[in-house]
Design an enzyme around this catalytic site. Structure first.
Site, short mmCIF file in Angstrom:
data_model
loop_
_atom_site.label_atom_id
_atom_site.label_comp_id
_atom_site.label_asym_id
_atom_site.label_seq_id
_atom_site.Cartn_x
_atom_site.Cartn_y
_atom_site.Cartn_z
N LYS A 98 0.84 -1.22 0.00
CA LYS A 98 0.00 0.00 0.00
C LYS A 98 0.86 1.26 0.00
CE LYS A 98 -3.90 -2.34 2.20
NZ LYS A 98 -3.25 -3.62 2.54
O1 LIG Z 1 -9.23 -3.45 1.37
C1 LIG Z 1 -8.34 -4.17 1.81
C2 LIG Z 1 -7.04 -4.12 1.34
C3 LIG Z 1 -6.12 -5.01 1.82
N1 LIG Z 1 -6.43 -5.89 2.78
C4 LIG Z 1 -5.37 -6.83 3.22
O2 LIG Z 1 -5.75 -8.14 2.80
C5 LIG Z 1 -5.48 -9.09 3.82
C6 LIG Z 1 -6.78 -9.67 4.33
O3 LIG Z 1 -6.53 -10.67 5.28
P1 LIG Z 1 -7.68 -11.68 5.78
O4 LIG Z 1 -6.99 -12.46 6.85
O5 LIG Z 1 -8.09 -12.53 4.61
O6 LIG Z 1 -8.80 -10.85 6.30
C7 LIG Z 1 -4.68 -8.34 4.87
O7 LIG Z 1 -3.31 -8.45 4.55
C8 LIG Z 1 -5.15 -6.91 4.72
O8 LIG Z 1 -4.19 -5.96 5.12
C9 LIG Z 1 -7.69 -5.94 3.26
O9 LIG Z 1 -8.05 -6.76 4.13
N2 LIG Z 1 -8.62 -5.07 2.76
#
Ligand SMILES: O=c1ccn([C@@H]2O[C@H](COP(=O)(O)O)[C@@H](O)[C@H]2O)c(=O)[nH]1
Length: 307
Positions: free
Chosen positions: A106
């Protein structure tokens, strides 16, 4: 299709490589998020070494089962230089295994600072080289010109945050743009439309000089649209996606955050066949002995929905 990008200025774009991966492995992306509690559950120390072992084990489980992984940079960055060294080795493993790697860092800044981030992540041969990088457009999509340009030149991709999966973001991302070409649209919609136009321009669709392969394929500039959202509330009509040089969508929020894979089509509509279904905790919590099985189950679920 080779997962390798072409040399600068030649033919194989990130969008084409992504299409190839979708055709071969489907649309699931395994997130690599070494949370402290996951390291504990995996019997690993909460250290850079532990995060490296974790990441490399996830890559080994993902290789051949999915086509994409998304390491979350924050979980390596917390260990400082040792964490970055660990991440470099995880990235090398993943790219050597033929996986497309999306670095979830990001990044966002202006001018030469944005370029420096891009050089770190998107330059061939860089220690942190990935295939695509997440970018924050809070300083304006135009501030990201240099990463977008470098990505195009090196066969890489970028994903701009548009409507993110976290509930705290909605009041900013639904705010209405005051002026310029996207005046009157929500911020999320403006980013989506700007990216769509850039993909069309990059492919030559707007100039009418484009091969059928590129025109119907995926662009190399993507957006993040969370799987937890009603995109209509952001002014995004998912039944009106551009049909030429389509915008790929990175979709976190499935699994642990509550997004349901059965809703893929209703959430993303005409964007669905360009959606990267990203799951981290819901897969990683299976543990080291059951992660392969968990990945295979998710791949089958996504495949069943996509038909
Ligand atoms: O909008 C967003 C952007 C990035 N993330 C990132 O994705 C993963 C989600 O992890 P889960 O364990 O599947 O919930 C995490 O690295 C976030 O920083 C997001 O969730 N939403």
């Amino acid at each position: 299709m080779s997962a390798e990008p072409a040399a600068t200025g030649t033919a194989v774009s990130f969008g084409e490589r992504l299409s190839g991966v979708f055709a071969e492995h489907g649309q699931l992306c395994v997130g690599i998020d070494p949370h402290s509690w996951l390291l504990r559950d995996w019997n690993l120390p909460d250290t850079a070494n532990g995060a490296e072992s974790f990441g490399r084990a996830v890559v080994a489980a993902a290789a051949g089962r999915v086509g994409l992984v998304k390491p979350q940079v924050a979980f390596y960055e917390r260990f400082g230089s040792a964490g970055f060294a660990a991440l470099e080795r995880v990235l090398t493993d993943a790219r050597q295994a033929g996986l497309l790697v999306i670095g979830d860092a990001k990044r966002g800044d202006l001018g030469t600072s944005a370029l420096a981030y891009a050089e770190a992540w998107l330059s061939p041969g860089s220690p942190l080289e990935v295939d695509a990088l997440t970018l924050a457009a809070y300083m304006g999509v135009g501030s990201l010109e240099s990463p977008i340009t470098l990505a195009a030149a090196t066969g890489k991709g970028v994903f701009l945050l548009a409507a993110t999966s976290n509930p705290e973001a909605a009041h900013i991302q639904r705010a209405i743009v005051a002026e310029g070409p996207y005046a009157g649209s929500s911020v999320a919609r403006a980013i989506l439309d700007d990216v769509g136009e850039r993909n069309a321009r990059a492919s030559g669709v707007l100039e009418g000089a484009v091969s059928a392969r590129v025109a119907t394929g995926l662009g190399s500039i993507g957006v993040v649209l969370g799987a937890t959202l009603d995109l209509a509330a952001f002014g995004i009509d998912v039944h009106q996606a551009p049909t030429e040089c389509r915008t790929p969508v990175l979709a976190p929020g499935f699994g642990h955050q509550g997004g349901n894979i059965m809703d893929l089509i209703s959430i993303y509509g005409e964007y669905a066949d360009g959606v990267i279904v990203s799951e981290s905790r819901s897969v990683l919590s299976a543990g080291p002995r059951r992660i392969e099985e968990a990945i295979e189950r998710r791949v089958a679920e996504v495949g069943a929905v996509r038909g």
